[in-house]
Design a protein around this motif. Sequence first.
Motif, PDB file in Angstrom:
ATOM      1  N   ASN A  64       0.814  -1.213   0.000  1.00 10.94           N
ATOM      2  CA  ASN A  64       0.000   0.000   0.000  1.00 10.94           C
ATOM      3  C   ASN A  64       0.846   1.261   0.000  1.00 10.94           C
ATOM      4  OD1 ASN A  64      -2.408  -1.535   0.143  1.00 10.94           O
ATOM      5  ND2 ASN A  64      -2.174  -1.742   2.356  1.00 10.94           N
ATOM      6  N   HIS A  65       1.967   1.230   0.724  1.00 11.43           N
ATOM      7  CA  HIS A  65       2.818   2.415   0.827  1.00 11.43           C
ATOM      8  C   HIS A  65       3.844   2.490  -0.305  1.00 11.43           C
ATOM      9  CE1 HIS A  65       1.188   3.261   4.798  1.00 11.43           C
ATOM     10  NE2 HIS A  65       1.449   2.016   5.161  1.00 11.43           N
ATOM     11  N   ASP A  99       5.999  -1.186   3.605  1.00 10.45           N
ATOM     12  CA  ASP A  99       5.203  -2.392   3.411  1.00 10.45           C
ATOM     13  C   ASP A  99       5.986  -3.647   3.796  1.00 10.45           C
ATOM     14  OD1 ASP A  99       2.933  -1.058   1.905  1.00 10.45           O
ATOM     15  OD2 ASP A  99       4.632  -0.548   0.628  1.00 10.45           O
TER      16      ASP A  99
END
Length: 295
Positions: free
Chosen positions: A3-4, A106
């Motif tokens: 996600n990051h 992540d």
Amino acid sequence: MFNHKHIIVLYDDAEVCAHAVDKAAQLAKWSGSRLTLFACDYSSSLTATHPHTENARDAFLTRLKESLEPLANIAKEYEVDVLTEVVWDKHSGDALMTYLTGNPADLVVKATHHQNVIQRTFFSQTDWELIRHCPVPLLLAKNSKWQTPMNITAAVDPVRTNDKPDFLDDNIIKCGMDMRSLTQANLHLLHVYDPTPLMIYLDQPAINSTEVGEEIRQQHAQALETLAISKDIAKEFAHLEMGSPVQVIPDFLYENNTDMVIMGAVSRTGLERWLLGHTAEKVLDRITVDILIAK
């Protein structure tokens, strides 16, 4: 899982880190993530109060940062964005935890090594600290190459022994499915159960141990099948093995040509951690492939 879009490689001067950086760079390329090479160091000789101490520390860290450039060049070959970050700290595990609070990631990747001669993986104190406390998935990378396609094994426990949280298998499989999607790998589930302790106490003339043993096997088989179906994983990729996990899990990974095993870790403290974490730590000691720790 990504996600990051940020992967951190923790540098350890006691390990050969090139293979860890190479694997992290591959994952960064496939996931479109940026890569940070993170290192810390400390010198007691530069702690004294002196007008030039701060300048000396800056020079010390600049030299450390320059030493990371050959590793950064490995990652740049994959055409990913690479940043080198160095900090002044005695303990790399603590320094990384602090860095993560302001720089979400992540995945953390760290090199570790295995010596086949005595069938033991050598984890440093930092490795164990990260296994227990790293808040994001942790990949402990061995000095090996990934095959194409990769074989990934998720070690699960659908019967939930040792007071394991209900959601831990979900997290393990989620990591496995994310890695499968990213790397086009084969994802296997492995559940190992050991009926020996129960059978010892049931070893009485009035009890048919064969029937009891079959009941136990069916219980675990059904739990594994239900878990596999719920995650849309084919039956042939769900494996049930009987025996001591310390022996069976490493043997299964070797015999099935596994590249990476995904295992769960629960942060515990004090006496409880020692009582419930001993078996897991012995299993980790014998695993020869890359280990992805899901929290």
